[in-house]
Design a protein around this motif. Structure first.
Motif, mmCIF file in Angstrom:
data_model
loop_
_atom_site.group_PDB
_atom_site.id
_atom_site.type_symbol
_atom_site.label_atom_id
_atom_site.label_comp_id
_atom_site.label_asym_id
_atom_site.label_seq_id
_atom_site.Cartn_x
_atom_site.Cartn_y
_atom_site.Cartn_z
ATOM 1 N N TYR A 64 0.738 -0.986 -0.043
ATOM 2 C CA TYR A 64 0.041 0.273 0.211
ATOM 3 C C TYR A 64 0.618 0.820 0.156
ATOM 4 C CZ TYR A 64 -3.692 -3.315 1.316
ATOM 5 O OH TYR A 64 -4.738 -4.144 1.461
ATOM 6 N N ASN A 65 0.084 2.376 -0.506
ATOM 7 C CA ASN A 65 0.770 3.487 -0.199
ATOM 8 C C ASN A 65 0.143 4.428 0.809
ATOM 9 O OD1 ASN A 65 -1.488 4.998 -1.167
ATOM 10 N ND2 ASN A 65 -1.208 5.041 -2.870
ATOM 11 N N MET A 66 0.805 5.457 1.202
ATOM 12 C CA MET A 66 0.358 6.079 2.243
ATOM 13 C C MET A 66 -1.094 6.743 2.074
ATOM 14 S SD MET A 66 3.987 8.291 3.406
ATOM 15 C CE MET A 66 3.003 8.913 4.827
ATOM 16 N N VAL A 84 -0.842 -0.022 -3.971
ATOM 17 C CA VAL A 84 -0.199 -0.358 -5.373
ATOM 18 C C VAL A 84 0.424 -2.004 -5.707
ATOM 19 C CG1 VAL A 84 -0.018 2.521 -4.920
ATOM 20 C CG2 VAL A 84 1.790 0.613 -4.019
ATOM 21 N N ILE A 118 4.043 -1.256 3.558
ATOM 22 C CA ILE A 118 3.790 0.437 2.581
ATOM 23 C C ILE A 118 5.528 0.372 1.597
ATOM 24 C CG2 ILE A 118 3.898 2.987 3.512
ATOM 25 C CD1 ILE A 118 1.811 0.813 4.260
ATOM 26 N N ASP A 119 4.429 0.779 0.670
ATOM 27 C CA ASP A 119 6.322 1.223 -0.093
ATOM 28 C C ASP A 119 6.964 1.984 0.200
ATOM 29 O OD1 ASP A 119 4.226 3.344 -0.473
ATOM 30 O OD2 ASP A 119 4.159 3.509 -2.646
ATOM 31 N N GLU A 120 5.907 3.299 0.720
ATOM 32 C CA GLU A 120 7.366 3.872 1.351
ATOM 33 C C GLU A 120 6.673 5.303 2.926
ATOM 34 O OE1 GLU A 120 10.402 7.647 -0.150
ATOM 35 O OE2 GLU A 120 8.599 7.016 -1.566
ATOM 36 N N THR A 163 8.339 -0.802 5.337
ATOM 37 C CA THR A 163 8.432 -0.433 4.446
ATOM 38 C C THR A 163 8.935 -1.632 3.664
ATOM 39 O OG1 THR A 163 10.646 0.189 4.786
ATOM 40 C CG2 THR A 163 8.489 1.332 5.316
ATOM 41 N N LYS A 164 8.787 -1.351 2.264
ATOM 42 C CA LYS A 164 9.340 -2.488 1.579
ATOM 43 C C LYS A 164 10.904 -2.445 1.597
ATOM 44 C CE LYS A 164 8.534 -3.649 -3.793
ATOM 45 N NZ LYS A 164 7.951 -2.689 -4.867
#
Length: 207
Positions: free
Chosen positions: A7-9, A14, A126-128, A195-196
């Motif tokens: 997921y994104n923030m 995503v 989370i991606d970032e 995070t990823k």
């Protein structure tokens, strides 16, 4: 290999990420996890507690009454443990509670803890994670958007002061880096947010 969503923030999916089954897909060993958690809690103990025995309490050197003839039980000191103000029986003394656990046991416990998060659907990748400035409100909004539990552990690959300071004032939310991650914290918090890049670093460390 176990797969989880990324997921994104904003809480939007995503993509997906494949997790290493040798770390996130092992057979959970509850006894090993218990042993490592017990070890962590023991190592955190200060061991500074102390109380006085009857030999260390002030006073009581004189025999309170004569041995015979009073009708009372014989006593040798008013500082015996059964008297008010007397010493403590088997009084605790300062000591070191820490001990070590084999490295293989610690690694297996970590893998079991990470696997349990995947099995219980408590891992959120989370991606970032990044904030322009340290703001508690932004962190609270982020946790709401990703449907994180009130007790959340945020694991990052690299130190980010804005993220750390944004989470500091939220009760039951803690941040950690891959090199500070431990079994007790993983199990203590219901939501395991990672995070990823932190996932890949965990896989490198415990491969």
């Amino acid at each position: 290999m176990p797969k989880v969503n990324v997921y994104n923030m904003l809480g939007e999916q995503v993509g997906e990420i494949e997790l290493d089954e040798n770390i996130f897909g092992v057979e959970v060993n509850q006894h090993v996890v218990y042993e490592v958690v017990k070890n962590q809690l023991a190592n955190k103990r200060q061991g500074t507690q102390s109380a006085k025995t009857r030999a260390e309490v002030r006073g009581g050197g004189r025999k309170p009454w004569r041995q015979k003839g009073t009708g009372r039980a014989r006593q040798g000191s008013i500082r015996a443990p059964h008297f008010t103000g007397g010493g403590v029986t088997f009084a605790p003394k300062p000591r070191d509670y820490s001990y070590s656990v084999p490295k293989k046991v610690r690694r297996l416990a970590m893998k079991s803890a990470l696997t349990s998060k995947v099995l219980n659907n408590e891992i959120i990748v989370i991606d970032e994670i990044n904030f322009d400035a340290p703001k508690t409100k932004d962190m609270a909004n982020f946790l709401t958007k990703i449907n994180a539990d009130k007790k959340a552990l945020i694991v990052m690959g690299d130190k980010n002061e804005n993220v750390i300071r944004s989470a500091n004032n939220i009760p039951n939310v803690q941040t950690a880096l891959v090199n500070t991650l431990n079994v007790y914290d993983i199990l203590k918090y219901n939501s395991f947010i990672i995070t990823k890049d932190a996932v890949r670093k965990v896989e490198e460390v415990y491969a």
